[in-house]
Structures are given as C-alpha cells and as structure tokens.
Design a protein around this motif. Sequence first.
Motif, short mmCIF file in Angstrom:
data_model
loop_
_atom_site.label_atom_id
_atom_site.label_comp_id
_atom_site.label_asym_id
_atom_site.label_seq_id
_atom_site.Cartn_x
_atom_site.Cartn_y
_atom_site.Cartn_z
N LYS A 69 -4.52 -5.50 40.29
CA LYS A 69 -3.42 -6.19 39.61
C LYS A 69 -3.69 -7.69 39.50
N GLU A 70 -4.17 -8.30 40.59
CA GLU A 70 -4.46 -9.73 40.59
C GLU A 70 -5.61 -10.07 39.65
N LEU A 71 -6.63 -9.23 39.63
CA LEU A 71 -7.77 -9.47 38.73
C LEU A 71 -7.32 -9.46 37.27
N SER A 72 -6.45 -8.54 36.94
CA SER A 72 -5.94 -8.46 35.56
C SER A 72 -5.16 -9.73 35.20
N THR A 73 -4.36 -10.20 36.16
CA THR A 73 -3.56 -11.40 35.92
C THR A 73 -4.45 -12.62 35.68
N TYR A 74 -5.46 -12.81 36.55
CA TYR A 74 -6.27 -14.03 36.44
C TYR A 74 -7.26 -13.96 35.29
N LYS A 75 -7.66 -12.77 34.91
CA LYS A 75 -8.49 -12.64 33.70
C LYS A 75 -7.71 -13.15 32.49
N GLU A 76 -6.46 -12.76 32.40
CA GLU A 76 -5.62 -13.21 31.28
C GLU A 76 -5.39 -14.72 31.36
N ASN A 77 -5.11 -15.23 32.57
CA ASN A 77 -4.88 -16.66 32.73
C ASN A 77 -6.08 -17.48 32.27
N VAL A 78 -7.28 -17.09 32.72
CA VAL A 78 -8.49 -17.82 32.37
C VAL A 78 -8.75 -17.80 30.88
N ASN A 79 -8.57 -16.66 30.26
CA ASN A 79 -8.82 -16.54 28.82
C ASN A 79 -7.90 -17.42 27.99
#
Length: 256
Positions: free
Chosen positions: A221-231
């Motif tokens: 869940k956290e990986l999905s969140t930060y992938k979106e944030n970075v993009n």
Amino acid sequence: MTEITKIIDEKLNEIEEKEKVKILHAVESGSRAWGFASPDSDYDVRFIYVRKMEDYLRLKEERDVIEWQLDETLDINGWDLKKALQHFHKSNATLFEWSNSPIVYRTTKEWQDIYRTASDYFSIKSAMYHYYGTANGNFLEYLQEDEVKYKKYFYVIRPLLACRYIKEKAAPPPVLFEELMKLELPDEIRCEIQKLLAVKVNTPEAGKGQRIDILNHYIEKELSTYKENVNLMADDRKAEWDVLNELFLRMLRLEA
C-alpha cells in the motif's frame, strides 16, 4: 575509544599517508548507522577526501574513489571531494546520509563548510525517488518467498519511512531508524515492526523467518502511494553550478 574505533582511526591515517590525501569526513553507514545492526554486522566506513590542487591538474586523472578494505569485519571506501560535490548537485540521497550519520569517526571544519553549502542542493523529488526505488527493489527481490531474511524487512521499511518523512518535512530524513519510527504509524504495524526489530538485532545477518503478511500488505500500500507521489512531483533540483565550483576551488586553495 573502543578497539574497533582505534583500528578504524589507524586505517584512516594509513589511507591519508599512502594515498597522499586529506580525509575531510569519515562516518559509519549502513545498519550500524541506522541503529539495527545484527551481532555479526560488519563496519561500513565511508569517507570524503581531498587531494592537493596539482593532483587535479594532471593530464592523467586519479580515480575518484579509494576502495581500501573489504573483509568480514571492515568495509572501507571513500569518495574524492570533486565526486562528492558532483553528487551533491544531483541531490544524492546516500551522500546526505553520510553527511548526517550519527557515528562520526573523523570530521573537519572544512567539511562543515562544505555540507552547509551543499545542503541547499537537497531535492525533495530526487530523495523521494531514491528511497521509493530502494524500498520497491528490495521488496520485489527479497520479500516474496514464504521464508525471508529478517533484515530485508528493514531494507524496505526504513526507506518507506524516509519517504514519509520527506513528504511531511521536506528535508533529509534522519539516519537513525528509531527517529523515523517517531512518525505516525498504525498501531498493529508499529507493534509488528518493534517485534521484528527485537528479533533482528539478536539474530545473525543470514537469519530467516516466515514472511509477515500484515507487513507485506502495508508495504504494498505504501509503495503504491509513494510511486504516485513521486510521479506527480515537479523536478526541484538546483541547476546552477557556480556555488559548488567556487566551494571546490576554495577547498583546493586551502590544501595548496
């Protein structure tokens, strides 16, 4: 001074003498600096050094790294100041960690001046991308089997907490894991991490156990969140070189 720090200090003196360099800053990196070393963890010593001005003017360039020792106890290597400043320009997250390590073997006034100037080159997006990439890579490579190494959970959870810190504070994250654990976490996740930490620090590096599904689900869940944030982030790196160039020349003049 402990026996190991005495040995490390002797090694640093040896490097300066044989390589004809000045060590500006030397620290511990990796699990000992992060605060969750295993009983058999080695010592990861990292240092920044500078040569005499004339060495940078030779037609045959010197290597910009010194790889001094790698065995079961000591892993010692360092970067040339020029390389370090080039990587500060890129907002290299690992270099910021070396700069903020809680275990300092040696430092100088020159290094304090260098870091004070170079810290302005910290990039939120670059740092977030580094920690997200580290967490994602380790998760996919090491935490998919039924049985996994305990230490690999911390090679994923720590960079995820670093992402959280960067997002909230817009600053380089603390090196110590216990400082990152002060961030808000779901109670059940905090409990699982603390239980796992107690096992990890008392288990050899190769120690394994059953995959912890509650942590894996949280990580995904956290990986999905930060992938979106970075993009979605804009590139906030500083493009100009003048300040770092002037700093580099100033340091060389001090060594002339």
